[in-house]
Write a protein that holds these residues in place. Structure first.
Motif: not given
Length: 558
Positions: A42-70
């Motif tokens: 399934d393309d959606g499944f592997w695309r999600s894995l590509c994003f979750d394991n990308s350097r961009l996703a890890s950078t956004l996690r470090r920058r707290n991409w929730r922007q203080n919204n819980s």
């Protein structure tokens, strides 16, 4: 009541269950049945894995991409927006197989070196003086060549392994074309449909490319190398023609007969940009770069007039193109819903690389008139040294730089995906067989103490890796080489080091070496005898060195 299994669950529930599995587990499940194969690809499944394991996703996690919204709803919506912007360019009808994309982002990389061309003087010597340097490279897809089908053509050696008779179903013929230092033209088999993968298919007579240069001072086969630019060869596969930049002339060669059919003055390093949405259809737009700090735009229906110019300011060394627009989003972490990619623009992208103030420069330019996107220029994080070459590789950009790295970036030009260095080639120069055998003896002696140590598969005994890729070419573009969605499409990366060719493949198997092509011509008895002789000479030399040191350390008067 029958217990539900992964195969009987609805698609959405099956994908939720798969989200708890590792990618290796999913691949293991993939081969159990047709139903599970469809679910696991399934393309959606592997695309999600590509994003979750990308350097961009890890950078956004470090920058707290929730922007203080819980609030979970807000967090989920924001994640969807950012993931959509991450590869929004792919939404413009571009075919994408995200299972293949995940493999090319995370699978082990292996280097396969091509057969070394040798001087053609009527005999095929095996010493180092007989090896010719490769002076450039381009890819040639013969349209009239038969595609390998099941039961017709077998690949003798895939990815450098010892497996034999592996069938190549639906793999097209792909050849690498290069000029050699003696003025001859050489063809290699890239996909292994004619001969072994990386083997030489044909080599022209020496001096072929020099024959049209009327200087009358020397035999064409005796001329010195005159290939001074990286982009010195281009191929027109539809007409089976190749164009070589030799000194101040453009030499036209028929690739079917390997004969010169014409010599146009003033060659330029150029790229033909594709039509929007098609890797296979060439438009009328031609871009040239490399002599001045601007990119010149021509219309091939009237090439005598410059249509427009794009000022770069950098010393450019390579061009590539993408038949899709690139995202005009500078900072993913500040993405808002109104900035999501919704335009139906038919824009295309020209990618340039080079050097600016001693650092690498990676530049993306929109090429269609009326497009509002600003060009993207990365002269800070693309590379600490000059970038020699750039290629569109799958859904990424691949570059090679002066530090020896090959790097992959997202199409934003800033987010790095992965990097690697070329595996060493263990070609032994003339007179060095004894040193190689002595190193082999030393390693074998240390193996019991370092049990389980994994040596570099691309070169024995940790061969030093110092090769730099001067040019990169993706072996698969558009529909070429497509074998259907049910099989992984090997989009390997062909590279040229300035002297020889090789292939970067995505495989856990060991790579091939240039010496393998020489060794295949010898019988098993000859190889054993040669190895025994080298080991014997290495032992004797080791004994003589030990005796000499013993004599120097002795205090005896005798």
């Amino acid at each position: 009541m029958e217990t539900p299994t992964l195969e009987t669950l609805p698609l959405e529930l099956a994908l939720q269950v798969m989200s708890y599995l590792t990618p290796h587990d999913v691949v293991a499940v993939l081969g159990t049945s047709r139903r599970l194969r469809a679910i696991c690809r399934d393309d959606g499944f592997w695309r999600s894995l590509c994003f979750d394991n990308s350097r961009l996703a890890s950078t956004l996690r470090r920058r707290n991409w929730r922007q203080n919204n819980s609030r979970p709803q807000t967090f989920k919506a924001r994640r969807i927006e950012i993931r959509a912007a991450w590869n929004s360019v792919f939404e413009h009808d571009e075919p994408a197989t995200w299972y293949d994309e995940y493999i090319q982002r995370h699978a082990p990389l292996v280097t396969n070196w091509f057969e070394l061309p040798r001087r053609r003087d009527g005999s095929r010597l095996l010493d180092n003086a007989d090896v010719l340097e490769v002076c450039g490279v381009a890819l040639y897809r013969p349209l009239g060549a038969d595609t390998a089908t099941s039961g017709e053509v077998t690949n003798e050696n895939v990815d450098g392994s010892d497996e034999r008779n592996i069938q190549l179903c639906g793999i097209p013929t792909l050849l690498a074309v290069a000029p050699l230092e003696d003025g001859s033209v050489c063809l290699w088999d890239v996909n292994g449909t004619i001969k072994r993968r990386g083997a030489i298919v044909q080599q022209s007579t020496p001096g072929l490319l020099f024959a049209g240069l009327q200087d009358g001072t020397q035999d064409p086969s005796k001329r010195t190398p005159v290939f001074s630019v990286t982009e010195c060869v281009a191929v027109d596969s539809s007409q089976n023609l190749a164009y070589f930049a030799v000194e101040s002339r453009l030499v036209e060669v028929d690739l079917q007969t390997l004969s010169v059919i014409g010599v146009e003055p003033g060659p330029l390093s150029i790229i033909h940009v594709q039509e929007y949405g098609s890797e296979d259809t060439i438009s009328n737009d031609i871009f040239a770069a490399g002599r001045i700090s601007s990119i010149l735009h021509y219309d091939r229906r009237k090439v005598s007039v410059v249509k427009s110019a794009i000022h770069s300011g950098a010393s450019l060394s390579g061009l590539a193109s993408i038949p899709y627009p690139f995202p005009a989003i500078e900072d993913y972490s500040r993405l808002k819903k109104s900035h999501a990619w919704t335009s139906q623009s038919t824009g295309r992208t020209v990618v340039a690389c080079g050097e600016y103030k001693s650092k690498g420069s990676l530049e993306l330019y929109p090429v269609d008139e009326g497009q509002l996107n600003e060009p993207m220029v990365n002269r800070q994080t693309s590379s600490s040294a000059k970038i020699f070459s750039v290629a569109s590789h799958g859904r990424r950009l691949a570059i090679s730089d002066g530090t020896g790295f090959i790097r992959w970036f997202e199409r934003d030009g800033f987010t790095e995906v992965r990097r690697c260095t070329l595996g060493g080639d263990d070609y032994v120069e003339a007179g060095d067989q004894e040193e190689e055998a002595e190193r082999r003896m030393a390693t074998e002696a240390q193996e019991p103490r370092h049990h389980g140590t994994h040596h570099n598969s691309n070169g024995p005994l940790g061969t030093e890796m110092g090769d730099i890729a001067r040019k990169l070419l993706a072996t698969k573009t558009g529909s070429h080489g497509s074998t259907g969605k049910d099989s992984f499409e090997n989009n390997d990366l062909l590279f040229w080091t300035g002297e020889k060719l090789g292939l970067l493949s995505f495989s856990p198997k060991p790579g091939s070496r240039a010496v393998d092509f020489v060794e295949e011509t010898k019988s098993a008895a000859e190889r054993d005898a040669e190895m025994e002789g080298n080991l014997y000479r290495a032992r004797m030399r080791h004994l003589f060195k030990s005796a000499r040191r013993f004599g120097e350390d002795s205090d005896s008067d005798d």
